[in-house]
Write an enzyme that holds these catalytic residues in place. Structure first.
Site, mmCIF file in Angstrom:
data_model
loop_
_atom_site.group_PDB
_atom_site.id
_atom_site.type_symbol
_atom_site.label_atom_id
_atom_site.label_comp_id
_atom_site.label_asym_id
_atom_site.label_seq_id
_atom_site.Cartn_x
_atom_site.Cartn_y
_atom_site.Cartn_z
ATOM 1 N N PHE A 130 0.950 -1.090 0.000
ATOM 2 C CA PHE A 130 0.022 0.003 -0.048
ATOM 3 C C PHE A 130 1.015 1.073 -0.191
ATOM 4 O O PHE A 130 1.853 1.283 0.802
ATOM 5 C CB PHE A 130 -0.935 0.049 1.149
ATOM 6 C CG PHE A 130 -1.908 1.013 1.229
ATOM 7 C CD1 PHE A 130 -2.927 0.882 0.333
ATOM 8 C CD2 PHE A 130 -2.101 2.248 1.756
ATOM 9 C CE1 PHE A 130 -4.112 1.659 0.088
ATOM 10 C CE2 PHE A 130 -2.876 3.187 1.632
ATOM 11 C CZ PHE A 130 -4.133 2.929 0.795
ATOM 12 N N ASP A 202 1.893 -4.843 8.345
ATOM 13 C CA ASP A 202 0.373 -4.147 8.316
ATOM 14 C C ASP A 202 -0.649 -5.118 8.080
ATOM 15 O O ASP A 202 -0.800 -5.685 7.064
ATOM 16 C CB ASP A 202 0.611 -3.240 6.776
ATOM 17 C CG ASP A 202 -0.619 -2.101 6.931
ATOM 18 O OD1 ASP A 202 -1.537 -2.607 7.178
ATOM 19 O OD2 ASP A 202 -0.435 -1.112 6.089
ATOM 20 N N TYR A 227 -10.862 1.209 10.998
ATOM 21 C CA TYR A 227 -12.182 1.615 10.172
ATOM 22 C C TYR A 227 -12.642 0.558 9.185
ATOM 23 O O TYR A 227 -13.544 0.782 8.601
ATOM 24 C CB TYR A 227 -12.113 2.932 9.698
ATOM 25 C CG TYR A 227 -11.075 3.310 9.023
ATOM 26 C CD1 TYR A 227 -10.737 2.967 7.443
ATOM 27 C CD2 TYR A 227 -9.886 3.972 9.308
ATOM 28 C CE1 TYR A 227 -9.697 3.230 6.839
ATOM 29 C CE2 TYR A 227 -8.683 4.341 8.663
ATOM 30 C CZ TYR A 227 -8.617 3.738 7.335
ATOM 31 O OH TYR A 227 -7.679 4.278 6.438
ATOM 32 N N LYS A 228 -11.994 -0.330 8.869
ATOM 33 C CA LYS A 228 -12.305 -1.452 7.882
ATOM 34 C C LYS A 228 -13.325 -2.475 8.425
ATOM 35 O O LYS A 228 -14.487 -2.320 8.940
ATOM 36 C CB LYS A 228 -11.073 -1.991 7.052
ATOM 37 C CG LYS A 228 -10.241 -0.863 6.506
ATOM 38 C CD LYS A 228 -9.202 -1.403 5.676
ATOM 39 C CE LYS A 228 -8.523 -0.573 4.514
ATOM 40 N NZ LYS A 228 -7.984 0.697 5.169
ATOM 41 N N ARG A 376 -13.236 -4.595 -6.481
ATOM 42 C CA ARG A 376 -13.049 -5.297 -5.336
ATOM 43 C C ARG A 376 -14.331 -5.504 -4.800
ATOM 44 O O ARG A 376 -15.268 -4.805 -4.753
ATOM 45 C CB ARG A 376 -12.140 -4.645 -4.458
ATOM 46 C CG ARG A 376 -10.809 -4.347 -4.766
ATOM 47 C CD ARG A 376 -9.812 -3.972 -3.568
ATOM 48 N NE ARG A 376 -10.401 -2.936 -2.764
ATOM 49 C CZ ARG A 376 -9.856 -2.263 -1.652
ATOM 50 N NH1 ARG A 376 -8.607 -2.775 -1.284
ATOM 51 N NH2 ARG A 376 -10.474 -1.202 -0.971
#
Length: 417
Positions: A130, A202, A227-228, A376
């Site tokens: 990322f 990560d 927050y995911k 996705r």
């Protein structure tokens, strides 16, 4: 309705009826007219979070004011929430703190870990990691110089073999944000440690979706967001993990007020707190932290292994539906076909992936797009259902057949994709 379609719907309903964690869906405030497969970007609001935010703002802040730092133990929230997250990622108490963002926490870990590898400057990572992870290394390198920190990038498939005696830190995301491919962390850690390197993992696309065992895997450091799959709300604070065996030697570079051993002595000279508390910097965002704390209630009585089984079941059912509707050639799977090698998402390549995503959103099904051409589908087992999976596959077929994805409106992308 064809026989195949009728079977798919009936089978989806049967699986939902037998779902051992179906009860968790009722814990979320889900719009009735939407199907949500974007929990890998932003989890939905839970009833517990809505209630906690109201309580914190109206009573704790509104009535009790500054006394809430003691009366409601605001000051302990970063550690308390960190310990709760730790239970989901295989870390015993005192090793996880909820604070700041992934980017800031990663900077702390990189700067603190480099002095521990005896002058080795190579930070090894992957081309498709990322971007913010790579940017943090580049920023640190710009700050302290290439002679002290050098980022080397390799293909994900070659990462393990590229670790050598020159490697100081291996920086990796366990689940690739674009493809969903899952890296074998135990194997990576063993190779890195054999060459005297430290590992930073990560967990942005792992925590709350797949089983993680940081201590058992002997991971040195980790970061992740809330927050995911943890459903803590937009911009919710991240978490940071420092293995207990490193905490005495490790020193993070951001000497913040609340990372001081005695912050309320107001000494002009910094003395870092012991243990994980030194990772604190400024005043914690209490409302956001309270939201994360409440969001974690959704995992109560949920076995992470059962969660993983359902995640894989949902994704396999999605692929089954694509096959039955003969859509596999139009949507090219770029996630691993072997279920055990992927996280909780499926990614597909298509030249008009953005248009497909927008057409689905217009029909009430929210997925997401990643450049350059990836659609996705994120599966969140706490609230997603098999019937939603089938409805989504069927709708994709309708969108492609009607060429809705080629609508001129989708030729210009939104600011946030």
């Amino acid at each position: 309705m064809t026989v195949a379609k009728k079977w798919c719907l009936t089978e989806a309903q049967r699986r939902d009826a037998a779902d051992p964690i179906a009860f968790a869906r009722a814990r979320f405030s889900l719009p009735k007219d939407r199907i949500y497969f974007d929990g890998n970007s932003l989890g939905p609001l839970s009833h517990a979070v809505r209630q906690r935010i109201a309580e914190v703002t109206a009573q704790q802040w509104g009535e009790d004011l500054i006394t809430s730092w003691n009366a409601h133990q605001w000051i302990d929230l970063p550690k308390r929430v960190g310990n709760r997250i730790g239970r989901l990622i295989g870390a015993s108490p005192g090793q996880v703190l909820c604070c700041d963002s992934i980017s800031i926490n990663l900077f702390k870990l990189l700067a603190g870990a480099l002095p521990m590898v005896r002058g080795k400057r190579q930070v090894l990572s992957t081309q498709d990691n990322f971007p913010t992870d790579l940017y943090m290394v580049q920023g640190l390198s710009h700050l302290i110089g290439q002679h002290a920190c050098r980022l080397d990038l390799v293909e994900e498939s070659a990462l393990l073999e590229e670790i050598n005696d020159d490697t100081g830190i291996v920086l990796v995301t366990e689940v690739n944000f674009r493809t969903g491919r899952r890296i074998s962390i135990p194997e990576l850690v063993a190779k890195a440690h054999a060459h005297g390197a430290l590992v930073i993992v990560d967990l942005a696309h792992s925590a709350g979706a797949v089983p993680v065992h940081l201590e058992a895997w002997a991971v040195d450091f980790a970061v992740g967001c809330t927050y995911k799959y943890l459903n803590g709300g937009p911009g919710a604070p991240a978490f940071v993990y420092v293995a207990k065996r490193h905490q005495q030697q490790f020193q993070q570079p951001l000497f913040g007020w609340l990372g001081h051993a005695q912050p309320f002595d107001f000494s002009p000279h910094y003395e870092g707190a012991e243990g994980i508390s030194q990772l604190l910097t400024g005043t914690p965002p209490i409302i956001s932290l309270a939201a994360v704390d409440a969001a974690l209630d959704a995992f109560q009585d949920v076995d992470i292994r059962v969660l993983r089984e359902k995640s894989l079941g949902l994704s396999e059912y999605f692929l089954l539906g694509l096959g039955l509707l003969e859509l596999e050639e139009q949507l090219r799977l770029i996630s691993p076909r072997a279920a055990e090698h992927r996280g909780s998402q499926l990614s597909f390549a298509h030249d008009d992936a953005y248009g497909i995503c927008q057409a689905l959103i217009e029909r009430g099904i929210i997925a997401d797009f990643r450049a350059p051409n990836v659609l996705r589908i994120g599966f969140a087992p706490l609230y997603n259902t098999y019937e939603e999976v089938w409805q989504t596959v069927e709708t994709i077929g309708e969108v492609l057949a009607a060429k809705e994805h080629q609508d001129p409106r989708w030729q210009t992308r939104n600011a946030v994709t």
